[in-house]
Every structure is written in C-alpha cells, then in structure tokens.
Write a protein that holds these residues in place. Structure first.
Motif, mmCIF file in Angstrom:
data_model
loop_
_atom_site.group_PDB
_atom_site.id
_atom_site.type_symbol
_atom_site.label_atom_id
_atom_site.label_comp_id
_atom_site.label_asym_id
_atom_site.label_seq_id
_atom_site.Cartn_x
_atom_site.Cartn_y
_atom_site.Cartn_z
ATOM 1 N N THR A 24 1.090 9.921 -4.490
ATOM 2 C CA THR A 24 1.001 9.126 -3.298
ATOM 3 C C THR A 24 -0.193 8.199 -3.315
ATOM 4 O O THR A 24 -0.236 7.001 -2.663
ATOM 5 C CB THR A 24 0.651 10.216 -2.101
ATOM 6 N N GLN A 25 -1.247 8.583 -3.895
ATOM 7 C CA GLN A 25 -2.413 7.820 -4.035
ATOM 8 C C GLN A 25 -2.357 6.411 -4.976
ATOM 9 O O GLN A 25 -2.638 5.274 -4.801
ATOM 10 C CB GLN A 25 -3.726 8.587 -4.556
ATOM 11 N N LEU A 27 0.799 5.125 -5.452
ATOM 12 C CA LEU A 27 1.511 4.181 -4.512
ATOM 13 C C LEU A 27 0.702 3.343 -3.556
ATOM 14 O O LEU A 27 1.067 2.325 -3.256
ATOM 15 C CB LEU A 27 2.622 5.200 -3.724
ATOM 16 N N ILE A 28 -0.283 4.099 -3.110
ATOM 17 C CA ILE A 28 -1.022 3.274 -2.058
ATOM 18 C C ILE A 28 -1.907 2.035 -2.986
ATOM 19 O O ILE A 28 -2.095 1.271 -2.497
ATOM 20 C CB ILE A 28 -2.195 4.559 -1.601
ATOM 21 N N CYS A 29 -2.502 2.485 -3.975
ATOM 22 C CA CYS A 29 -3.134 1.764 -4.856
ATOM 23 C C CYS A 29 -2.150 0.467 -5.104
ATOM 24 O O CYS A 29 -2.466 -0.796 -5.331
ATOM 25 C CB CYS A 29 -3.862 2.185 -6.153
ATOM 26 N N VAL A 30 -0.902 0.764 -5.637
ATOM 27 C CA VAL A 30 0.092 -0.228 -5.930
ATOM 28 C C VAL A 30 0.234 -1.246 -4.815
ATOM 29 O O VAL A 30 0.222 -2.433 -4.743
ATOM 30 C CB VAL A 30 1.472 0.393 -6.263
ATOM 31 N N ILE A 31 0.519 -0.591 -3.305
ATOM 32 C CA ILE A 31 0.831 -1.590 -2.400
ATOM 33 C C ILE A 31 -0.370 -2.308 -2.146
ATOM 34 O O ILE A 31 -0.415 -3.708 -1.819
ATOM 35 C CB ILE A 31 1.079 -0.593 -1.095
ATOM 36 N N ALA A 32 -1.697 -1.864 -2.187
ATOM 37 C CA ALA A 32 -2.887 -2.518 -2.013
ATOM 38 C C ALA A 32 -3.060 -3.720 -2.947
ATOM 39 O O ALA A 32 -3.383 -4.952 -2.638
ATOM 40 C CB ALA A 32 -4.123 -1.739 -1.985
ATOM 41 N N VAL A 33 -2.573 -3.354 -4.400
ATOM 42 C CA VAL A 33 -2.661 -4.515 -5.317
ATOM 43 C C VAL A 33 -1.716 -5.549 -5.033
ATOM 44 O O VAL A 33 -2.169 -6.850 -5.151
ATOM 45 C CB VAL A 33 -2.305 -3.924 -6.731
ATOM 46 N N ILE A 144 -8.434 -3.017 3.726
ATOM 47 C CA ILE A 144 -9.888 -2.652 3.381
ATOM 48 C C ILE A 144 -10.089 -1.397 4.211
ATOM 49 O O ILE A 144 -10.622 -0.403 3.725
ATOM 50 C CB ILE A 144 -10.718 -3.789 3.820
ATOM 51 N N ALA A 145 -9.701 -1.445 5.425
ATOM 52 C CA ALA A 145 -10.038 -0.293 6.181
ATOM 53 C C ALA A 145 -9.127 1.076 5.834
ATOM 54 O O ALA A 145 -9.789 1.930 5.619
ATOM 55 C CB ALA A 145 -9.873 -0.498 7.946
ATOM 56 N N TRP A 146 -8.047 0.658 5.460
ATOM 57 C CA TRP A 146 -7.050 1.720 5.039
ATOM 58 C C TRP A 146 -7.519 2.283 3.902
ATOM 59 O O TRP A 146 -7.501 3.526 3.681
ATOM 60 C CB TRP A 146 -5.578 1.234 4.868
ATOM 61 N N LEU A 147 -7.818 1.659 2.809
ATOM 62 C CA LEU A 147 -8.266 2.203 1.581
ATOM 63 C C LEU A 147 -9.478 2.871 1.726
ATOM 64 O O LEU A 147 -9.813 4.089 0.946
ATOM 65 C CB LEU A 147 -8.322 0.968 0.539
ATOM 66 N N ALA A 148 -10.532 2.255 2.355
ATOM 67 C CA ALA A 148 -11.613 3.056 2.595
ATOM 68 C C ALA A 148 -11.882 4.527 3.231
ATOM 69 O O ALA A 148 -12.576 5.134 2.797
ATOM 70 C CB ALA A 148 -12.810 2.008 3.493
ATOM 71 N N PHE A 227 6.416 6.757 2.343
ATOM 72 C CA PHE A 227 5.806 7.344 1.313
ATOM 73 C C PHE A 227 4.154 7.192 1.540
ATOM 74 O O PHE A 227 3.455 7.855 1.018
ATOM 75 C CB PHE A 227 5.908 7.339 0.001
ATOM 76 N N LEU A 228 3.900 6.278 2.511
ATOM 77 C CA LEU A 228 2.462 5.771 2.698
ATOM 78 C C LEU A 228 1.943 6.669 3.836
ATOM 79 O O LEU A 228 2.601 6.499 5.026
ATOM 80 C CB LEU A 228 2.310 4.321 2.944
ATOM 81 N N PRO A 229 0.633 7.282 3.601
ATOM 82 C CA PRO A 229 0.215 7.970 4.755
ATOM 83 C C PRO A 229 -0.511 7.090 5.662
ATOM 84 O O PRO A 229 -1.301 5.982 5.100
ATOM 85 C CB PRO A 229 -0.595 9.140 4.108
#
Length: 271
Positions: A24-25, A27-33, A144-148, A227-229
């Motif tokens: 899941t993490q 996936l989060i990084c992929v979407i952010a990229v 930025i807020a989401w990832l942090a 799948f994104l929290p």
C-alpha cells in the motif's frame, strides 16, 4: 532485552531492522510520483505548443503585438489562477481530507488538459489552461500534506517527500518526449473532432495531441484510488471532532515563522 555482562542494568544497544515499505505504501509513492511528474509536465507544456496553437487559433504572426499579448496571457493568467486556488486548495485539504482533494485535483487537470485538445478559440484554451493550473497547484498542496502524514517517522518521511518530488523534474523530459511522438505520428492518430464541435482547422495538429496527453495520470489514479488510505492524523482529528478552522496566521507562530518566511522568499526568488 540484552544486557551488557559488566553493567547489569544497562541494555546493550541493538540495531533496529529497517522496515520495508508495504504494498500500500508503494502504491502511495507511485501515485505521488505520477502526480508530481505531471505537475511539471503540464507547466512546461506551454512553451512547446504555444506557437502552433496561436497560429491556428488567432492567425496572428509570430512577433506581432497580438501574438505577444496572447503569449503573455497564456503564461501569466493560468499561473495567477493556480496560485489563488492553491491557497483555497490548502483550505479544502484541511476541511475535506487529503486523499479526496488529491484525487479530484488530479482529475480536474487531467480532464481540462484533455479538453484543451478540442479548443476552437484562444479564449477556450486560456480558460482550460487555468483549470489545468488550478488542478496542478491544488494537487501539489494536497500531496505534500498527504505524504507527510502517512509517513510520520521523520527520516522516512523526508526520504519519501524528497524522492517523490524529485520525479517532478522527469515531467519536463516526459512532455518533450510526448510532444516529439505527437509531431512524428500526428498524421496517423485519430482525427480530433466530433461531439458537435466545429471550428477545428487541423484535426491532426500535434499540439492538440500533446495537450490531450495530460489525461494520462487520471488512468492509474482511477485504478489505484480504492487502495489509497486517508491520512490517519486527519481522520483521527475528524473522528474526534477536533478539526479546527485553518488559519494562515498559524503559519507565523513563533515555532513556524522562520520556516514560513524563508520558504516563501526562496519560492519567490525562484519564480
């Protein structure tokens, strides 16, 4: 616990194992990229398409006052709109949640970019470019807020924020590559038209396909979105009813004032 043989009360230092990112993490990084890369992708697109777009939509000769006027407007007005709505996006991110605003902002600029390819007037292109910049600026704030908040451990948070934002530079390479493909294969791509739209002089214009390529980030987003929290910190505050009205003045509190001022000056000088 392991104890040193000579100091019974002091545990021996042990090295903590490095925790790997979960699926899941990742996936989060992929979407952010993807989001960061396409932020710059959209911003750097205009220099590639502005000349052929203006020649078709205005008929003005390059270097003429009318041509220069519209070049200035296409560069300045969308950036101004993005800055204003970026502030509003920060407010909405605090009120509605990081994931929701992130998702809809990416969809806004992807849809606006796609519709830009159907522009029949310079005014229509200008309005759609404003929506593109609005989506880009809001997405950047929300991401930025989401990832942090999804990576609370400081060292990991810094790495995630650093590596994902580094991909924004790749956006410039991607848009140059996409424009090159559009120029090379424009004649064999489907003609742009239909939907009752009239006034498209060249339905195979490469600049139209380059603009429409901005829809790409919406495709993986639609697939991965379930799948994104949401940010656990934001959810906790919302559930507990402790979400407060966001305040710009809080950015100038003693513990944040220096960071706010320095960061603002650095961004101002870069622009």
């Amino acid at each position: 616990k392991l104890y040193h043989p000579l100091t019974r009360n002091r545990p021996m230092p042990t090295s903590e194992p490095k925790l790997r990112l979960t699926s899941t993490q990742w996936l989060i990084c992929v979407i952010a990229v993807i989001g960061f890369a396409f932020d710059i992708y959209e911003i750097l697109m205009l220099p590639l398409i502005v000349r052929p777009a203006l020649l078709e939509l205005t008929g003005a000769a390059p270097g003429s006052p009318e041509f220069q006027m519209w070049v200035g407007r296409l560069f300045f007005i969308p950036a101004f709109a993005g800055g204003i709505f970026g502030l509003l996006g920060g407010y909405l991110t605090d009120r509605l949640g990081r994931r929701r605003v992130l998702t809809y902002s990416i969809l806004i600029y992807a849809i606006a970019a796609f519709l830009s390819g159907f522009s029949t007037s310079i005014e229509m292109l200008l309005v759609l470019r404003c929506f593109v910049f609005i989506g880009v600026c809001v997405e950047f704030v929300a991401a930025i807020a989401w990832l942090a908040e999804l990576f609370p451990e400081p060292k990991r948070r810094e790495k995630v924020l650093g590596y994902t934002q580094a991909f924004s530079s790749v956006g410039g390479l991607l848009v140059a590559f996409a424009n090159g493909l559009a120029v090379t294969y424009a004649a064999s791509l489907p003609a742009i038209g239909g939907f009752g739209i009239e006034g498209i002089v060249d339905p195979h214009a490469p600049w139209r396909y380059t603009l429409m390529s901005g829809v790409i980030p919406a495709i993986p987003l639609i697939i991965i979105r379930p799948f994104l929290p949401e940010s656990p910190i934001w959810l906790q505050k919302k559930t507990a009813g402790t979400l407060r009205r966001p305040s710009i003045a809080a950015l100038f509190a003693p513990e944040l004032r220096r960071t706010t001022i320095v960061t603002t000056l650095m961004f101002a000088m870069s622009y």
